[in-house]
Design an enzyme around this catalytic site. Structure first.
Site, PDB file in Angstrom:
ATOM      1  N   HIS A   1      -5.051   1.515  31.778  1.00  0.00           N
ATOM      2  CA  HIS A   1      -6.125   0.512  31.644  1.00  0.00           C
ATOM      3  C   HIS A   1      -6.847   0.671  30.296  1.00  0.00           C
ATOM      4  O   HIS A   1      -8.044   0.912  30.222  1.00  0.00           O
ATOM      5  CB  HIS A   1      -7.118   0.593  32.802  1.00  0.00           C
ATOM      6  CG  HIS A   1      -7.741  -0.746  33.082  1.00  0.00           C
ATOM      7  ND1 HIS A   1      -7.819  -1.287  34.326  1.00  0.00           N
ATOM      8  CD2 HIS A   1      -8.287  -1.661  32.244  1.00  0.00           C
ATOM      9  CE1 HIS A   1      -8.400  -2.479  34.255  1.00  0.00           C
ATOM     10  NE2 HIS A   1      -8.686  -2.725  32.990  1.00  0.00           N
ATOM     11  N   GLU A  38      -5.277   1.143  41.653  1.00  0.00           N
ATOM     12  CA  GLU A  38      -5.755   1.837  40.450  1.00  0.00           C
ATOM     13  C   GLU A  38      -7.068   2.550  40.705  1.00  0.00           C
ATOM     14  O   GLU A  38      -7.290   3.658  40.228  1.00  0.00           O
ATOM     15  CB  GLU A  38      -5.951   0.783  39.361  1.00  0.00           C
ATOM     16  CG  GLU A  38      -6.122   1.312  37.996  1.00  0.00           C
ATOM     17  CD  GLU A  38      -6.266   0.158  37.010  1.00  0.00           C
ATOM     18  OE1 GLU A  38      -7.071   0.293  36.118  1.00  0.00           O
ATOM     19  OE2 GLU A  38      -5.588  -0.875  37.168  1.00  0.00           O
TER      20      GLU A  38
HETATM   21  P1  NAD Z   1     -10.599 -15.944  32.239  1.00  0.00           P
HETATM   22  O1  NAD Z   1     -11.523 -16.105  33.388  1.00  0.00           O
HETATM   23  O2  NAD Z   1     -11.030 -16.427  30.893  1.00  0.00           O
HETATM   24  O3  NAD Z   1      -9.198 -16.646  32.555  1.00  0.00           O
HETATM   25  C1  NAD Z   1      -8.530 -16.503  33.765  1.00  0.00           C
HETATM   26  C2  NAD Z   1      -7.692 -17.748  33.966  1.00  0.00           C
HETATM   27  O4  NAD Z   1      -6.887 -17.558  35.133  1.00  0.00           O
HETATM   28  C3  NAD Z   1      -8.529 -19.023  34.200  1.00  0.00           C
HETATM   29  O5  NAD Z   1      -8.144 -20.036  33.292  1.00  0.00           O
HETATM   30  C4  NAD Z   1      -8.186 -19.408  35.631  1.00  0.00           C
HETATM   31  O6  NAD Z   1      -8.176 -20.820  35.844  1.00  0.00           O
HETATM   32  C5  NAD Z   1      -6.788 -18.815  35.758  1.00  0.00           C
HETATM   33  N1  NAD Z   1      -6.322 -18.720  37.122  1.00  0.00           N
HETATM   34  C6  NAD Z   1      -7.030 -18.624  38.279  1.00  0.00           C
HETATM   35  N2  NAD Z   1      -6.190 -18.620  39.341  1.00  0.00           N
HETATM   36  C7  NAD Z   1      -4.932 -18.704  38.837  1.00  0.00           C
HETATM   37  C8  NAD Z   1      -3.645 -18.763  39.419  1.00  0.00           C
HETATM   38  N3  NAD Z   1      -3.476 -18.750  40.748  1.00  0.00           N
HETATM   39  N4  NAD Z   1      -2.579 -18.841  38.601  1.00  0.00           N
HETATM   40  C9  NAD Z   1      -2.725 -18.883  37.268  1.00  0.00           C
HETATM   41  N5  NAD Z   1      -3.929 -18.848  36.654  1.00  0.00           N
HETATM   42  C10 NAD Z   1      -5.014 -18.756  37.433  1.00  0.00           C
HETATM   43  O7  NAD Z   1     -10.221 -14.401  32.213  1.00  0.00           O
HETATM   44  P2  NAD Z   1      -9.773 -13.525  30.965  1.00  0.00           P
HETATM   45  O8  NAD Z   1     -10.982 -12.971  30.284  1.00  0.00           O
HETATM   46  O9  NAD Z   1      -8.777 -14.269  30.181  1.00  0.00           O
HETATM   47  O10 NAD Z   1      -9.105 -12.268  31.725  1.00  0.00           O
HETATM   48  C11 NAD Z   1      -7.833 -12.397  32.321  1.00  0.00           C
HETATM   49  C12 NAD Z   1      -7.528 -11.126  33.122  1.00  0.00           C
HETATM   50  O11 NAD Z   1      -7.533  -9.980  32.250  1.00  0.00           O
HETATM   51  C13 NAD Z   1      -8.542 -10.793  34.214  1.00  0.00           C
HETATM   52  O12 NAD Z   1      -7.820 -10.385  35.376  1.00  0.00           O
HETATM   53  C14 NAD Z   1      -9.298  -9.597  33.707  1.00  0.00           C
HETATM   54  O13 NAD Z   1      -9.782  -8.790  34.751  1.00  0.00           O
HETATM   55  C15 NAD Z   1      -8.206  -8.906  32.903  1.00  0.00           C
HETATM   56  N6  NAD Z   1      -8.715  -7.987  31.885  1.00  0.00           N
HETATM   57  C16 NAD Z   1      -8.053  -6.814  31.685  1.00  0.00           C
HETATM   58  C17 NAD Z   1      -8.496  -5.919  30.717  1.00  0.00           C
HETATM   59  C18 NAD Z   1      -7.774  -4.623  30.450  1.00  0.00           C
HETATM   60  O14 NAD Z   1      -8.318  -3.741  29.755  1.00  0.00           O
HETATM   61  N7  NAD Z   1      -6.561  -4.442  30.926  1.00  0.00           N
HETATM   62  C19 NAD Z   1      -9.633  -6.218  29.965  1.00  0.00           C
HETATM   63  C20 NAD Z   1     -10.273  -7.451  30.181  1.00  0.00           C
HETATM   64  C21 NAD Z   1      -9.813  -8.343  31.138  1.00  0.00           C
END
Ligand code: NAD
Length: 322
Positions: free
Chosen positions: A296, A264
């Site tokens: 995104h 991306e």
């Molecule tokens: P967070 O840190 O609160 O939660 C992430 C979770 O993933 C944690 O509970 C962690 O233990 C778990 N995790 C780690 N390794 C793992 C694995 N191998 N298998 C399964 N789970 C695993 O993060 P969040 O704020 O909930 O964000 C989640 C995702 O969303 C991130 O990748 C973030 O970059 C993405 N995001 C995308 C956008 C968008 O606009 N598309 C916006 C914000 C966040």
């Protein structure tokens, strides 16, 4: 302080700029994305503010730290686009905005599920073309879908909670489970293999790490239910896109909703079609009518923009105040 904001987005001038200027800083908008080619634009700035499709490599950090850079303000939750080891080595502090609005992303993920589950994307296009046929538009009730949430952090838990509101069965997997949170929202933990093998809809909510890179690959795809729906609002690198294309071609994967994709940061989406660069794999994905892709956008609500601006400004003040 002089802050360089890498952004071409009008909304950053509406939300971010006033929040930074309110603390007396000079904000300079650099109308491009940051990568090794554009580094020199940030020469002499004490702080830079970047987003998900900017890329700050070890070379970039070394270069800019020798020209006055002290602070990197990520106005997003993910940090896989910054070389943190290099930042530590060269004494550059990096801050992110971990939770500006998990609701925005969770609602967007569920929105993709609803759209695909009821073929709304196809229906819109048909009616625009004057075609009111319902052929092939039969969907499913959400209450009859078994939904698998991979990653039960802030966004994953909320996504599960919303799905439970439809009466869906929601199972989840996380190597670091949150049993109280899952229980509160009516979700139950299962092992990853079981989630992959039994769910009608799988939604990814974990970070991109070496351990999660291509977690959806030829092998995991082969274990999924025929016609499974995949939703990815997290990071593109979680899915091996070439394997996904093969699974779409064979019909193994029925529908895909994705807000993020591999490479991306090398694709530069802007309003003008002149500035769109697509790689071959991504272009291939766009040919599938059962794949819905957004640029995104999942975070993009007024509430999230306001929180991003305020958090970014307070991260900078926290750095300045030690
Ligand atoms: P967070 O840190 O609160 O939660 C992430 C979770 O993933 C944690 O509970 C962690 O233990 C778990 N995790 C780690 N390794 C793992 C694995 N191998 N298998 C399964 N789970 C695993 O993060 P969040 O704020 O909930 O964000 C989640 C995702 O969303 C991130 O990748 C973030 O970059 C993405 N995001 C995308 C956008 C968008 O606009 N598309 C916006 C914000 C966040």
């Amino acid at each position: 302080m002089k802050i360089a904001v890498f952004s071409t987005k009008k909304y950053d001038t509406l939300y971010l700029q006033p929040a930074l200027e309110a603390n007396g800083h000079q904000v300079h908008f650099l109308q491009t994305r940051l990568d090794d080619e554009t580094l020199a634009l940030a020469d002499g700035f004490t702080a830079i503010c970047i987003f998900v499709n900017d890329s700050l490599t070890a070379r970039g950090i070394e270069y800019l730290s020798k020209r006055g850079l002290k602070y990197v303000l990520l106005r997003c939750a993910g940090f896989n686009n910054v070389d943190l080891d290099a930042a530590e080595k060269f004494g550059v502090k990096v801050a992110r905005v971990p939770a500006y609005s998990p609701y925005s992303v969770a609602e967007f993920a569920v929105g993709l599920m609803l759209m695909l589950n009821r073929n709304l994307h196809k229906a819109f296009n048909r009616v625009r073309a004057g075609n009111f046929s319902l052929e092939g538009l039969t969907g499913f009730d959400m209450r009859n879908r078994r939904i698998g949430i991979i990653g039960t952090g802030k966004i994953g838990l909320l996504t599960g909670k919303i799905c439970r509101g439809f009466g869906s069965e929601v199972v989840c997997y996380d190597p670091y489970p949150n049993p109280e949170g899952a229980k509160e929202y009516g979700m139950s933990y299962v092992d990853l293999d079981s989630l992959i093998a039994t769910c009608d809809i799988i939604s990814l909510h974990c970070p991109l790490l070496p351990s999660t890179h291509h977690m959806i690959n030829t092998e995991t795809l082969s274990k999924m239910k025929d016609g499974v729906m995949l939703i990815n609002t997290s990071r593109g690198g979680l899915i091996d896109t070439v394997a996904l294309i093969k699974a779409l071609k064979s019909g193994k994967v029925g529908q895909v909703g994705m807000d993020v994709y591999e490479n991306e940061s090398n694709m530069y989406f802007e309003d003008s079609s002149d500035s769109i660069m697509l790689d071959d794999v991504f272009s291939r994905l766009l040919t599938f009518h059962n794949v819905c892709i957004t640029g995104h956008q999942a975070f993009l609500t007024r509430e999230a923009l306001e929180n991003i601006a305020q958090e970014t400004a307070s991260n900078l003040e926290a750095f300045i105040n030690g």
